[in-house]
Design a protein around this motif. Sequence first.
Motif, PDB file in Angstrom:
ATOM      1  N   ILE A  50       0.848  -1.192   0.000  1.00  0.00           N
ATOM      2  CA  ILE A  50       0.000   0.000   0.000  1.00  0.00           C
ATOM      3  C   ILE A  50       0.885   1.244   0.000  1.00  0.00           C
ATOM      4  CG2 ILE A  50      -1.786   1.289   1.243  1.00  0.00           C
ATOM      5  CD1 ILE A  50      -2.550  -1.418   2.588  1.00  0.00           C
ATOM      6  N   ASP A  51       0.765   2.039  -1.056  1.00  0.00           N
ATOM      7  CA  ASP A  51       1.412   3.347  -1.139  1.00  0.00           C
ATOM      8  C   ASP A  51       0.310   4.369  -1.316  1.00  0.00           C
ATOM      9  OD1 ASP A  51       3.964   2.305  -1.004  1.00  0.00           O
ATOM     10  OD2 ASP A  51       4.212   2.222  -3.173  1.00  0.00           O
ATOM     11  N   PHE A  52       0.298   5.390  -0.457  1.00  0.00           N
ATOM     12  CA  PHE A  52      -0.776   6.369  -0.460  1.00  0.00           C
ATOM     13  C   PHE A  52      -0.200   7.773  -0.373  1.00  0.00           C
ATOM     14  CE2 PHE A  52      -3.472   9.259   1.910  1.00  0.00           C
ATOM     15  CZ  PHE A  52      -4.678   9.159   1.224  1.00  0.00           C
ATOM     16  N   SER A  53      -0.823   8.720  -1.067  1.00  0.00           N
ATOM     17  CA  SER A  53      -0.447  10.121  -0.903  1.00  0.00           C
ATOM     18  C   SER A  53      -1.704  10.985  -0.970  1.00  0.00           C
ATOM     19  CB  SER A  53       0.556  10.558  -1.974  1.00  0.00           C
ATOM     20  OG  SER A  53      -0.052  10.562  -3.246  1.00  0.00           O
ATOM     21  N   ALA A  54      -1.680  12.093  -0.233  1.00  0.00           N
ATOM     22  CA  ALA A  54      -2.769  13.065  -0.269  1.00  0.00           C
ATOM     23  C   ALA A  54      -2.172  14.440  -0.534  1.00  0.00           C
ATOM     24  CB  ALA A  54      -3.534  13.074   1.056  1.00  0.00           C
ATOM     25  N   ASN A  55      -2.862  15.240  -1.336  1.00  0.00           N
ATOM     26  CA  ASN A  55      -2.417  16.595  -1.631  1.00  0.00           C
ATOM     27  C   ASN A  55      -2.816  17.501  -0.472  1.00  0.00           C
ATOM     28  OD1 ASN A  55      -1.907  15.373  -4.038  1.00  0.00           O
ATOM     29  ND2 ASN A  55      -3.033  16.821  -5.301  1.00  0.00           N
ATOM     30  N   ILE A  56      -1.824  18.126   0.160  1.00  0.00           N
ATOM     31  CA  ILE A  56      -2.087  19.020   1.290  1.00  0.00           C
ATOM     32  C   ILE A  56      -3.012  20.161   0.866  1.00  0.00           C
ATOM     33  CG2 ILE A  56      -1.049  20.628   2.951  1.00  0.00           C
ATOM     34  CD1 ILE A  56      -0.472  17.606   3.531  1.00  0.00           C
ATOM     35  N   ASP A  57      -2.856  20.666  -0.360  1.00  0.00           N
ATOM     36  CA  ASP A  57      -3.714  21.755  -0.837  1.00  0.00           C
ATOM     37  C   ASP A  57      -5.187  21.371  -0.903  1.00  0.00           C
ATOM     38  OD1 ASP A  57      -2.100  23.963  -1.041  1.00  0.00           O
ATOM     39  OD2 ASP A  57      -1.512  23.570  -3.111  1.00  0.00           O
ATOM     40  N   SER A  58      -5.495  20.080  -0.822  1.00  0.00           N
ATOM     41  CA  SER A  58      -6.890  19.641  -0.913  1.00  0.00           C
ATOM     42  C   SER A  58      -7.554  19.516   0.457  1.00  0.00           C
ATOM     43  CB  SER A  58      -6.975  18.308  -1.673  1.00  0.00           C
ATOM     44  OG  SER A  58      -6.548  17.222  -0.865  1.00  0.00           O
ATOM     45  N   ILE A  59      -6.871  19.959   1.521  1.00  0.00           N
ATOM     46  CA  ILE A  59      -7.442  19.853   2.870  1.00  0.00           C
ATOM     47  C   ILE A  59      -8.727  20.675   2.941  1.00  0.00           C
ATOM     48  CG2 ILE A  59      -6.239  21.769   4.009  1.00  0.00           C
ATOM     49  CD1 ILE A  59      -5.696  19.741   6.338  1.00  0.00           C
ATOM     50  N   ASN A  60      -9.762  20.107   3.579  1.00  0.00           N
ATOM     51  CA  ASN A  60     -11.058  20.775   3.660  1.00  0.00           C
ATOM     52  C   ASN A  60     -11.653  20.556   5.043  1.00  0.00           C
ATOM     53  OD1 ASN A  60     -13.656  21.706   3.448  1.00  0.00           O
ATOM     54  ND2 ASN A  60     -14.163  20.531   1.616  1.00  0.00           N
ATOM     55  N   THR A  61     -11.796  21.659   5.791  1.00  0.00           N
ATOM     56  CA  THR A  61     -12.450  21.608   7.107  1.00  0.00           C
ATOM     57  C   THR A  61     -13.717  22.464   7.103  1.00  0.00           C
ATOM     58  OG1 THR A  61     -11.192  23.486   7.975  1.00  0.00           O
ATOM     59  CG2 THR A  61     -10.224  21.277   8.284  1.00  0.00           C
ATOM     60  N   ASN A  62     -14.202  22.787   5.912  1.00  0.00           N
ATOM     61  CA  ASN A  62     -15.394  23.632   5.735  1.00  0.00           C
ATOM     62  C   ASN A  62     -15.197  25.052   6.263  1.00  0.00           C
ATOM     63  OD1 ASN A  62     -17.076  21.776   4.351  1.00  0.00           O
ATOM     64  ND2 ASN A  62     -17.407  20.707   6.296  1.00  0.00           N
ATOM     65  N   ASN A  63     -13.941  25.524   6.259  1.00  0.00           N
ATOM     66  CA  ASN A  63     -13.663  26.901   6.660  1.00  0.00           C
ATOM     67  C   ASN A  63     -12.388  27.329   5.922  1.00  0.00           C
ATOM     68  OD1 ASN A  63     -12.167  28.966   8.299  1.00  0.00           O
ATOM     69  ND2 ASN A  63     -14.064  28.915   9.469  1.00  0.00           N
ATOM     70  N   ALA A  64     -12.545  28.239   4.952  1.00  0.00           N
ATOM     71  CA  ALA A  64     -11.417  28.620   4.086  1.00  0.00           C
ATOM     72  C   ALA A  64     -10.259  29.220   4.882  1.00  0.00           C
ATOM     73  CB  ALA A  64     -11.889  29.597   3.009  1.00  0.00           C
ATOM     74  N   ASP A  65     -10.557  30.063   5.877  1.00  0.00           N
ATOM     75  CA  ASP A  65      -9.482  30.666   6.671  1.00  0.00           C
ATOM     76  C   ASP A  65      -8.696  29.597   7.417  1.00  0.00           C
ATOM     77  OD1 ASP A  65     -10.126  33.200   5.819  1.00  0.00           O
ATOM     78  OD2 ASP A  65     -11.297  33.706   7.611  1.00  0.00           O
ATOM     79  N   ARG A  66      -9.400  28.653   8.029  1.00  0.00           N
ATOM     80  CA  ARG A  66      -8.732  27.568   8.760  1.00  0.00           C
ATOM     81  C   ARG A  66      -7.936  26.698   7.790  1.00  0.00           C
ATOM     82  NH1 ARG A  66     -12.655  25.280  12.305  1.00  0.00           N
ATOM     83  NH2 ARG A  66     -13.621  24.401  10.464  1.00  0.00           N
ATOM     84  N   ASP A  67      -8.530  26.375   6.637  1.00  0.00           N
ATOM     85  CA  ASP A  67      -7.818  25.551   5.647  1.00  0.00           C
ATOM     86  C   ASP A  67      -6.524  26.236   5.209  1.00  0.00           C
ATOM     87  OD1 ASP A  67      -9.925  23.799   5.877  1.00  0.00           O
ATOM     88  OD2 ASP A  67     -10.823  24.300   3.940  1.00  0.00           O
ATOM     89  N   ASN A  68      -6.596  27.543   4.952  1.00  0.00           N
ATOM     90  CA  ASN A  68      -5.394  28.285   4.549  1.00  0.00           C
ATOM     91  C   ASN A  68      -4.357  28.299   5.662  1.00  0.00           C
ATOM     92  OD1 ASN A  68      -6.200  28.827   1.932  1.00  0.00           O
ATOM     93  ND2 ASN A  68      -7.318  30.674   2.534  1.00  0.00           N
ATOM     94  N   HIS A  69      -4.807  28.404   6.921  1.00  0.00           N
ATOM     95  CA  HIS A  69      -3.871  28.357   8.049  1.00  0.00           C
ATOM     96  C   HIS A  69      -3.200  26.979   8.116  1.00  0.00           C
ATOM     97  CE1 HIS A  69      -3.037  29.049  12.606  1.00  0.00           C
ATOM     98  NE2 HIS A  69      -1.982  29.292  11.866  1.00  0.00           N
ATOM     99  N   LEU A  70      -3.983  25.907   7.912  1.00  0.00           N
ATOM    100  CA  LEU A  70      -3.427  24.548   7.938  1.00  0.00           C
ATOM    101  C   LEU A  70      -2.391  24.342   6.828  1.00  0.00           C
ATOM    102  CD1 LEU A  70      -6.636  22.495   8.751  1.00  0.00           C
ATOM    103  CD2 LEU A  70      -4.630  22.765  10.215  1.00  0.00           C
ATOM    104  N   LYS A  71      -2.604  24.983   5.679  1.00  0.00           N
ATOM    105  CA  LYS A  71      -1.664  24.857   4.551  1.00  0.00           C
ATOM    106  C   LYS A  71      -0.394  25.679   4.775  1.00  0.00           C
ATOM    107  CE  LYS A  71      -5.561  24.444   1.413  1.00  0.00           C
ATOM    108  NZ  LYS A  71      -6.283  25.094   0.308  1.00  0.00           N
ATOM    109  N   SER A  72      -0.451  26.648   5.692  1.00  0.00           N
ATOM    110  CA  SER A  72       0.662  27.574   5.908  1.00  0.00           C
ATOM    111  C   SER A  72       1.817  26.893   6.651  1.00  0.00           C
ATOM    112  CB  SER A  72       0.180  28.787   6.715  1.00  0.00           C
ATOM    113  OG  SER A  72       0.084  28.455   8.097  1.00  0.00           O
ATOM    114  N   ALA A  73       2.911  27.648   6.801  1.00  0.00           N
ATOM    115  CA  ALA A  73       4.094  27.135   7.498  1.00  0.00           C
ATOM    116  C   ALA A  73       3.822  26.844   8.974  1.00  0.00           C
ATOM    117  CB  ALA A  73       5.246  28.125   7.357  1.00  0.00           C
TER     118      ALA A  73
END
Length: 176
Positions: A50-73
Amino acid sequence: MATTKWAIDPTHSEIGFKVKHMMFTNVSGKFEKYDATIATEGDNFENASIDFSANIDSINTNNADRDNHLKSADFFDAENHPKLIFKATSFTKKNDENYDLTGDLSLRGVTKSVKFPAEFSGLMKDPWGNTKAGLNIYGKINRKDWGLNWNSALETGGVLVSEEVRLNIELQLVKQ
């Protein structure tokens, strides 16, 4: 025995997680874009590759500000580390439906070995003749182990975001 390849059916799968917020409620999220390479010996999932990968940019918590914070450094640092990567080192059968999934999880350039319980729901043919398999993987990790350290203290004591992240991964696989 022949090697069988499996693909994730994205319309019937979810790569989900939950994190406690302010010490008492859960925030749920998921990754919308992911890919996997899964191979078994015949239809036997024991010792599956099993090899799996997820795109970090696709994170979705139903809140754009929170998602952008999660994608940040502060958290995932998606610009420098665009993928979450998991590579299984073993998939061991405990009984008919319970397995242990062990592998290397890479986040933010840090790789650590993890072990999660997994439930195998068995095989079934859908109405169109496709063989499907169900797999539920769950467990928890400490986000600080991968350098996701950001937090904020609360006036009442405690912290804004829990260190513990609960995983709930529902996969429906399609035999190729």
